[in-house]
Structures are given as structure tokens and as C-alpha cells.
Design a protein around this motif. Structure first.
Motif, PDB file in Angstrom:
ATOM      1  N   ALA A 204      -7.629   4.594   8.154  1.00 52.75           N
ATOM      2  CA  ALA A 204      -8.020   3.333   7.526  1.00 52.75           C
ATOM      3  C   ALA A 204      -7.166   3.142   6.273  1.00 52.75           C
ATOM      4  N   GLU A 205      -7.019   1.890   5.854  1.00 54.24           N
ATOM      5  CA  GLU A 205      -6.210   1.620   4.661  1.00 54.24           C
ATOM      6  C   GLU A 205      -6.709   2.410   3.453  1.00 54.24           C
ATOM      7  N   SER A 206      -8.014   2.591   3.345  1.00 52.49           N
ATOM      8  CA  SER A 206      -8.586   3.337   2.217  1.00 52.49           C
ATOM      9  C   SER A 206      -8.212   4.819   2.228  1.00 52.49           C
ATOM     10  N   GLU A 207      -7.733   5.324   3.360  1.00 49.93           N
ATOM     11  CA  GLU A 207      -7.354   6.742   3.480  1.00 49.93           C
ATOM     12  C   GLU A 207      -5.862   6.991   3.264  1.00 49.93           C
TER      13      GLU A 207
ATOM     14  N   HIS B 257      -5.644  -2.965   7.711  1.00 52.85           N
ATOM     15  CA  HIS B 257      -6.911  -2.308   8.059  1.00 52.85           C
ATOM     16  C   HIS B 257      -6.723  -0.897   8.596  1.00 52.85           C
TER      17      HIS B 257
ATOM     18  N   GLY C  71      -3.901   7.003   0.770  1.00 51.77           N
ATOM     19  CA  GLY C  71      -3.480   7.773  -0.392  1.00 51.77           C
ATOM     20  C   GLY C  71      -3.591   9.271  -0.217  1.00 51.77           C
ATOM     21  N   HIS C  72      -4.208   9.704   0.889  1.00 55.96           N
ATOM     22  CA  HIS C  72      -4.378  11.150   1.108  1.00 55.96           C
ATOM     23  C   HIS C  72      -4.438  11.469   2.601  1.00 55.96           C
TER      24      HIS C  72
ATOM     25  N   ALA D  99       0.870  -1.182   0.000  1.00 58.99           N
ATOM     26  CA  ALA D  99       0.000   0.000   0.000  1.00 58.99           C
ATOM     27  C   ALA D  99       0.905   1.230   0.000  1.00 58.99           C
TER      28      ALA D  99
ATOM     29  N   ALA E 208       0.131  -4.057   2.664  1.00 57.22           N
ATOM     30  CA  ALA E 208      -1.326  -3.887   2.595  1.00 57.22           C
ATOM     31  C   ALA E 208      -2.006  -4.862   3.555  1.00 57.22           C
TER      32      ALA E 208
END
Length: 95
Positions: A82-85, A67, A87-88, A2, A64
Motif C-alpha cells: 500500500a502507498e502507506s507502506e 494506492h 517508506g519501509h 512518493a 503518489a
């Protein structure tokens, strides 16, 4: 893997006002939810944005699937993402 990309935002690119540690080259530690260090990187050169705030960018690659991840700039405490965050990831200091 990630990819973590983010920035620290502050009111000035010149260290001061209790933020002497926020400067180019300052250490950024990325950890997993258990607190294990996954990557260590540094703040880049500060740049003034359109709203006259300084932005110090950083980037790193981490495993990756964890979580939640912690991001700590110098001694300022861990902020969870969170992993989804990843990138920013953005942290704001001062007003």
C-alpha cells in the motif's frame, strides 16, 4: 511524489544458495497496481545487521496516489505494498 525506501533481507551478503541474483546492483522495479513501471533502481551494498542477516537497501521516487505499488527484485516476483507502506518496504529471502 512518493518515496520508496526498502530493503531485501537474506541470510548472507555473499550470493549463493539459489540467490546468486541478490547482490549489489541487482535491479528493483517499482510498478503501479496495473503493472506499469514507475521506477527502476538497484540494490545497494549489503550490510550485516545485529541479527547477522544481510540487508540490501534500495530507494526510488514514484508518483503518489496509486494506492498499491508492486516491488520486484530481479525475477523474484512482484510483492504488493500500500502507498502507506512505501517508506519501509521490506522483503525477506531464505531463512
Amino acid at each position: 511524489m512518493a518515496h520508496v525506501t526498502g530493503e531485501v533481507q537474506g541470510s548472507s551478503c555473499q550470493p549463493g544458495g539459489g540467490y546468486h541474483d541478490i547482490r549489489p546492483g541487482a535491479e528493483v522495479v517499482i510498478s503501479d497496481d496495473a503493472g506499469h513501471t514507475l521506477a527502476i533502481t538497484q540494490l545497494g551494498q549489503g550490510q550485516i545487521d545485529n541479527s547477522y542477516r544481510c540487508r540490501f537497501k534500495f530507494a526510488a521516487s514514484v508518483p503518489a496516489g496509486k494506492h498499491f505499488y508492486g516491488v520486484e527484485v530481479t525475477h523474484r516476483g512482484v510483492v504488493k505494498f500500500a502507498e502507506s507502506e512505501l517508506g519501509h518496504a521490506a522483503l525477506t529471502l531464505g531463512t
